[in-house]
Design an enzyme around this catalytic site. Structure first.
Site, PDB file in Angstrom:
ATOM      1  N   ASP A 174      -9.155  75.245  -2.090  1.00 25.21           N
ATOM      2  CA  ASP A 174      -7.695  75.556  -1.929  1.00 25.21           C
ATOM      3  C   ASP A 174      -6.903  74.413  -2.478  1.00 25.21           C
ATOM      4  OD1 ASP A 174      -8.856  77.759  -0.995  1.00 25.21           O
ATOM      5  OD2 ASP A 174      -8.227  77.591   1.193  1.00 25.21           O
ATOM      6  N   LYS A 214     -10.136  84.158  -2.296  1.00 24.30           N
ATOM      7  CA  LYS A 214     -10.438  84.627  -1.091  1.00 24.30           C
ATOM      8  C   LYS A 214      -9.067  84.962  -0.024  1.00 24.30           C
ATOM      9  CE  LYS A 214     -10.797  79.783   0.551  1.00 24.30           C
ATOM     10  NZ  LYS A 214      -9.840  79.786   1.621  1.00 24.30           N
ATOM     11  N   THR A 238      -8.015  72.990   3.867  1.00 25.65           N
ATOM     12  CA  THR A 238      -7.742  71.780   4.792  1.00 25.65           C
ATOM     13  C   THR A 238      -9.066  71.529   5.549  1.00 25.65           C
ATOM     14  OG1 THR A 238      -7.082  73.018   6.716  1.00 25.65           O
ATOM     15  CG2 THR A 238      -5.448  71.934   5.437  1.00 25.65           C
ATOM     16  N   THR A 239      -9.585  70.234   6.030  1.00 29.10           N
ATOM     17  CA  THR A 239     -10.793  69.567   6.624  1.00 29.10           C
ATOM     18  C   THR A 239     -11.286  70.570   7.590  1.00 29.10           C
ATOM     19  OG1 THR A 239     -10.092  67.515   6.059  1.00 29.10           O
ATOM     20  CG2 THR A 239     -12.141  67.692   7.343  1.00 29.10           C
ATOM     21  N   ASP A 240     -10.198  70.855   8.787  1.00 25.23           N
ATOM     22  CA  ASP A 240     -10.351  71.428   9.749  1.00 25.23           C
ATOM     23  C   ASP A 240     -10.549  73.083   9.878  1.00 25.23           C
ATOM     24  OD1 ASP A 240      -8.003  70.706   9.139  1.00 25.23           O
ATOM     25  OD2 ASP A 240      -7.204  71.638  11.301  1.00 25.23           O
ATOM     26  N   VAL A 241     -10.048  73.640   8.785  1.00 24.92           N
ATOM     27  CA  VAL A 241      -9.810  75.024   8.683  1.00 24.92           C
ATOM     28  C   VAL A 241     -10.920  75.722   7.619  1.00 24.92           C
ATOM     29  CG1 VAL A 241      -8.295  76.906   8.565  1.00 24.92           C
ATOM     30  CG2 VAL A 241      -7.716  75.085   9.788  1.00 24.92           C
ATOM     31  N   CYS A 242     -10.233  75.582   6.221  1.00 25.41           N
ATOM     32  CA  CYS A 242     -10.836  76.290   5.046  1.00 25.41           C
ATOM     33  C   CYS A 242     -12.199  75.786   4.878  1.00 25.41           C
ATOM     34  CB  CYS A 242     -10.051  76.617   4.101  1.00 25.41           C
ATOM     35  SG  CYS A 242      -8.651  77.688   4.319  1.00 25.41           S
TER      36      CYS A 242
END
Length: 224
Positions: free
Chosen positions: A26, A126, A155-159
């Site tokens: 992303d 997606k 982002t690291t914490d989400v996607c």
């Protein structure tokens, strides 16, 4: 091999470029630009833009040694037919009901111009945070004979983390490149990276870009 924590990658010492892919999650204008979705949500996009040079170096190095590069883009259909009532509600709650963000065909959906997308690169579009959900991502990986994944992006914490977890549950061998991932929330970024290494690498391993690049240079020399 690539020096990583809690063990070097891959675990069996066989780094095969034909079975490896660099996953670039992303890196789109909606997340990186100062007018895109991420900024409109109130986040600072500068940490995401800061990783652009590192991600570009990794892309170039992977192309040189024959590692496949796969980009993902997140966004709904232009007609929003794939957007559930809950997702519409969250969009309205954020004041984005009329905004052209996270929609396919809009400028924000496109990959940032700083990222060099080669003709042979693969792009996975997606709707969800995870790249495996409602896409042909897994089929593409299996068809290409890819078993090992190197993760970058935002982002690291989400996607990134959602796709990483999905990949681990499908028995792909995974390495997350810590300084080639970013988030608008530093605490969440650091926590997501920490979670990779718990339980002796429950979500694979963690490495810095310098160590990955060094491993790819050694691989190039071995193949010369």
């Amino acid at each position: 091999m690539i020096h990583a924590r809690p063990f070097d990658f891959p675990y069996d010492g066989n780094l095969d470029p034909g079975a490896t892919a660099l996953i670039v999650i992303d890196m789109q204008q909606d997340f990186l630009s100062t007018t895109g979705y991420f900024t409109r949500q109130g986040y600072d996009s500068s940490p995401l833009r800061a990783i652009l040079p590192i991600v570009s170096k990794l892309i170039d190095a992977c192309h040189i040694v024959g590692i496949r590069v796969i980009h993902t883009r997140q966004g709904y259909r232009a007609d929003k037919a794939d957007m559930t009532p809950y997702e519409r509600w969250r969009r309205e709650r954020s004041g984005l009901e009329c905004a052209d963000v996270l929609l396919r065909g809009t400028p924000g959906f496109e990959i940032a111009p700083e990222i060099d997308v080669w003709p042979e690169d693969i792009i996975i579009d997606k709707t969800c945070n995870g790249a495996f959900t409602y896409t042909d991502f897994e089929h593409v990986l299996r068809a290409q004979g890819i078993t090992h994944l190197l993760f970058t992006g935002c982002t690291t914490d989400v996607c990134v983390h959602t796709t990483l977890r999905e990949a681990c549950d499908r028995n792909f061998q995974c390495l997350t490149i810590s300084d080639a991932c970013a988030s608008g929330d530093q605490y969440a970024h650091e926590a997501a990276l920490h979670m990779v290494t718990v339980e002796n690498g429950v979500f694979g391993v963690l490495a810095e870009a310098a160590d990955v690049l060094e491993g790819l240079v050694k691989l190039k020399k071995q193949r010369a």
